[in-house]
Design a protein around this motif. Structure first.
Motif, PDB file in Angstrom:
ATOM      1  N   ASP A  82       0.818  -1.210   0.000  1.00 35.00           N
ATOM      2  CA  ASP A  82       0.000   0.000   0.000  1.00 35.00           C
ATOM      3  C   ASP A  82       0.856   1.266   0.000  1.00 35.00           C
ATOM      4  OD1 ASP A  82      -2.363  -1.435  -0.111  1.00 35.00           O
ATOM      5  OD2 ASP A  82      -2.608  -1.455   2.064  1.00 35.00           O
ATOM      6  N   ALA A  83       1.970   1.232   0.705  1.00 34.39           N
ATOM      7  CA  ALA A  83       2.869   2.394   0.716  1.00 34.39           C
ATOM      8  C   ALA A  83       3.450   2.635  -0.672  1.00 34.39           C
ATOM      9  CB  ALA A  83       3.994   2.193   1.736  1.00 34.39           C
ATOM     10  N   PHE A  84       3.787   1.564  -1.367  1.00 36.55           N
ATOM     11  CA  PHE A  84       4.304   1.701  -2.729  1.00 36.55           C
ATOM     12  C   PHE A  84       3.232   2.299  -3.629  1.00 36.55           C
ATOM     13  CE2 PHE A  84       5.529   0.628  -6.978  1.00 36.55           C
ATOM     14  CZ  PHE A  84       6.910   0.628  -6.974  1.00 36.55           C
ATOM     15  N   ALA A  85       2.001   1.792  -3.524  1.00 36.21           N
ATOM     16  CA  ALA A  85       0.894   2.312  -4.333  1.00 36.21           C
ATOM     17  C   ALA A  85       0.648   3.788  -4.036  1.00 36.21           C
ATOM     18  CB  ALA A  85      -0.361   1.493  -4.091  1.00 36.21           C
ATOM     19  N   CYS A  86       0.793   4.202  -2.790  1.00 40.25           N
ATOM     20  CA  CYS A  86       0.638   5.622  -2.437  1.00 40.25           C
ATOM     21  C   CYS A  86       1.716   6.459  -3.116  1.00 40.25           C
ATOM     22  CB  CYS A  86       0.694   5.814  -0.928  1.00 40.25           C
ATOM     23  SG  CYS A  86      -0.807   5.312  -0.082  1.00 40.25           S
ATOM     24  N   SER A  87       2.914   5.943  -3.213  1.00 44.08           N
ATOM     25  CA  SER A  87       3.995   6.652  -3.902  1.00 44.08           C
ATOM     26  C   SER A  87       3.672   6.811  -5.383  1.00 44.08           C
ATOM     27  CB  SER A  87       5.317   5.902  -3.754  1.00 44.08           C
ATOM     28  OG  SER A  87       5.676   5.807  -2.405  1.00 44.08           O
ATOM     29  N   VAL A  88       3.141   5.754  -5.992  1.00 44.39           N
ATOM     30  CA  VAL A  88       2.749   5.797  -7.399  1.00 44.39           C
ATOM     31  C   VAL A  88       1.647   6.836  -7.594  1.00 44.39           C
ATOM     32  CG1 VAL A  88       1.615   4.472  -9.240  1.00 44.39           C
ATOM     33  CG2 VAL A  88       3.477   3.443  -7.917  1.00 44.39           C
ATOM     34  N   SER A  89       0.679   6.825  -6.704  1.00 47.55           N
ATOM     35  CA  SER A  89      -0.436   7.778  -6.777  1.00 47.55           C
ATOM     36  C   SER A  89       0.063   9.212  -6.630  1.00 47.55           C
ATOM     37  CB  SER A  89      -1.450   7.457  -5.683  1.00 47.55           C
ATOM     38  OG  SER A  89      -2.518   8.353  -5.713  1.00 47.55           O
ATOM     39  N   TYR A  90       0.953   9.434  -5.681  1.00 53.85           N
ATOM     40  CA  TYR A  90       1.498  10.774  -5.482  1.00 53.85           C
ATOM     41  C   TYR A  90       2.218  11.262  -6.738  1.00 53.85           C
ATOM     42  CZ  TYR A  90       4.612  14.497  -4.217  1.00 53.85           C
ATOM     43  OH  TYR A  90       5.306  15.686  -4.223  1.00 53.85           O
ATOM     44  N   LEU A  91       3.069  10.433  -7.300  1.00 54.81           N
ATOM     45  CA  LEU A  91       3.812  10.836  -8.500  1.00 54.81           C
ATOM     46  C   LEU A  91       2.874  11.155  -9.663  1.00 54.81           C
ATOM     47  CD1 LEU A  91       6.834   8.389  -8.365  1.00 54.81           C
ATOM     48  CD2 LEU A  91       6.858  10.852  -7.960  1.00 54.81           C
ATOM     49  N   ALA A  92       1.754  10.450  -9.744  1.00 59.06           N
ATOM     50  CA  ALA A  92       0.788  10.715 -10.812  1.00 59.06           C
ATOM     51  C   ALA A  92       0.070  12.047 -10.604  1.00 59.06           C
ATOM     52  CB  ALA A  92      -0.225   9.582 -10.889  1.00 59.06           C
ATOM     53  N   SER A  93       0.043  12.541  -9.370  1.00 63.28           N
ATOM     54  CA  SER A  93      -0.712  13.756  -9.062  1.00 63.28           C
ATOM     55  C   SER A  93       0.090  15.049  -9.202  1.00 63.28           C
ATOM     56  CB  SER A  93      -1.259  13.675  -7.638  1.00 63.28           C
ATOM     57  OG  SER A  93      -0.211  13.859  -6.686  1.00 63.28           O
ATOM     58  N   VAL A  94       1.392  14.958  -9.264  1.00 64.85           N
ATOM     59  CA  VAL A  94       2.212  16.176  -9.323  1.00 64.85           C
ATOM     60  C   VAL A  94       2.245  16.738 -10.739  1.00 64.85           C
ATOM     61  CG1 VAL A  94       3.614  15.529  -7.325  1.00 64.85           C
ATOM     62  CG2 VAL A  94       4.369  14.895  -9.603  1.00 64.85           C
ATOM     63  N   PRO A  95       2.463  18.057 -10.868  1.00 64.31           N
ATOM     64  CA  PRO A  95       2.434  18.686 -12.182  1.00 64.31           C
ATOM     65  C   PRO A  95       3.531  18.212 -13.140  1.00 64.31           C
ATOM     66  CG  PRO A  95       2.505  20.349 -10.439  1.00 64.31           C
ATOM     67  CD  PRO A  95       2.622  19.026  -9.796  1.00 64.31           C
ATOM     68  N   VAL A  96       4.709  17.933 -12.629  1.00 67.40           N
ATOM     69  CA  VAL A  96       5.798  17.457 -13.482  1.00 67.40           C
ATOM     70  C   VAL A  96       5.738  15.936 -13.491  1.00 67.40           C
ATOM     71  CG1 VAL A  96       8.290  17.372 -13.815  1.00 67.40           C
ATOM     72  CG2 VAL A  96       7.226  19.457 -12.932  1.00 67.40           C
ATOM     73  N   LYS A  97       5.450  15.369 -14.641  1.00 64.37           N
ATOM     74  CA  LYS A  97       5.250  13.926 -14.740  1.00 64.37           C
ATOM     75  C   LYS A  97       6.567  13.158 -14.702  1.00 64.37           C
ATOM     76  CE  LYS A  97       0.958  14.334 -14.768  1.00 64.37           C
ATOM     77  NZ  LYS A  97       0.342  14.202 -13.483  1.00 64.37           N
ATOM     78  N   THR A  98       6.513  12.013 -14.068  1.00 65.31           N
ATOM     79  CA  THR A  98       7.651  11.109 -13.987  1.00 65.31           C
ATOM     80  C   THR A  98       7.800  10.372 -15.318  1.00 65.31           C
ATOM     81  OG1 THR A  98       7.288  10.785 -11.626  1.00 65.31           O
ATOM     82  CG2 THR A  98       8.575   9.100 -12.762  1.00 65.31           C
ATOM     83  N   THR A  99       9.022  10.237 -15.767  1.00 63.08           N
ATOM     84  CA  THR A  99       9.287   9.451 -16.969  1.00 63.08           C
ATOM     85  C   THR A  99      10.208   8.294 -16.603  1.00 63.08           C
ATOM     86  OG1 THR A  99      11.161  10.837 -17.589  1.00 63.08           O
ATOM     87  CG2 THR A  99       9.032  11.427 -18.521  1.00 63.08           C
ATOM     88  N   VAL A 100      10.132   7.242 -17.391  1.00 61.44           N
ATOM     89  CA  VAL A 100      10.948   6.057 -17.160  1.00 61.44           C
ATOM     90  C   VAL A 100      11.626   5.691 -18.463  1.00 61.44           C
ATOM     91  CG1 VAL A 100      10.914   3.616 -16.563  1.00 61.44           C
ATOM     92  CG2 VAL A 100       9.420   5.207 -15.348  1.00 61.44           C
ATOM     93  N   ASN A 101      12.931   5.491 -18.400  1.00 68.69           N
ATOM     94  CA  ASN A 101      13.691   5.044 -19.563  1.00 68.69           C
ATOM     95  C   ASN A 101      14.653   3.969 -19.087  1.00 68.69           C
ATOM     96  OD1 ASN A 101      14.917   4.784 -22.035  1.00 68.69           O
ATOM     97  ND2 ASN A 101      16.198   6.580 -21.803  1.00 68.69           N
ATOM     98  N   ASN A 102      14.167   2.743 -19.041  1.00 73.30           N
ATOM     99  CA  ASN A 102      14.991   1.640 -18.559  1.00 73.30           C
ATOM    100  C   ASN A 102      15.952   1.206 -19.646  1.00 73.30           C
ATOM    101  OD1 ASN A 102      15.405  -1.470 -18.162  1.00 73.30           O
ATOM    102  ND2 ASN A 102      15.078  -0.521 -16.185  1.00 73.30           N
ATOM    103  N   ILE A 103      17.212   1.131 -19.318  1.00 75.26           N
ATOM    104  CA  ILE A 103      18.248   0.734 -20.267  1.00 75.26           C
ATOM    105  C   ILE A 103      18.493  -0.769 -20.225  1.00 75.26           C
ATOM    106  CG2 ILE A 103      20.654   1.055 -20.960  1.00 75.26           C
ATOM    107  CD1 ILE A 103      18.817   3.537 -21.322  1.00 75.26           C
TER     108      ILE A 103
END
Length: 72
Positions: free
Chosen positions: A42-63
């Motif tokens: 649940d704590a991990f899901a809350c982190s995901v939810s928080y990142l989705a709510s902020v104005p600057v979106k998180t990007t992922v580029n896995n190498i």
């Protein structure tokens, strides 16, 4: 689904904000090793939810992703 695929899909939830997917990929007793975040599914899901709510979106580029004996 391989562990590598699970890990990559979980990492991508930071960018797409899919908390249900994050919860489905984690065990209830998930141990978070980053001290900035709480332990548990649940704590991990809350982190995901928080990142989705902020104005600057998180990007992922896995190498590269790997586990003992595997690489992709």
């Amino acid at each position: 689904m391989t562990n590598i695929r699970k890990a990559l899909e979980l990492i991508h939830t930071f960018a797409d904000g899919d908390t249900e997917k994050a919860k489905s990929l984690l065990a209830e007793g998930y141990i978070q090793h980053n001290l900035a975040y709480g332990t548990g599914r649940d704590a991990f899901a809350c982190s995901v939810s928080y990142l989705a709510s902020v104005p600057v979106k998180t990007t992922v580029n896995n190498i590269r992703a790997f586990e003992d004996g595997c690489e992709s």
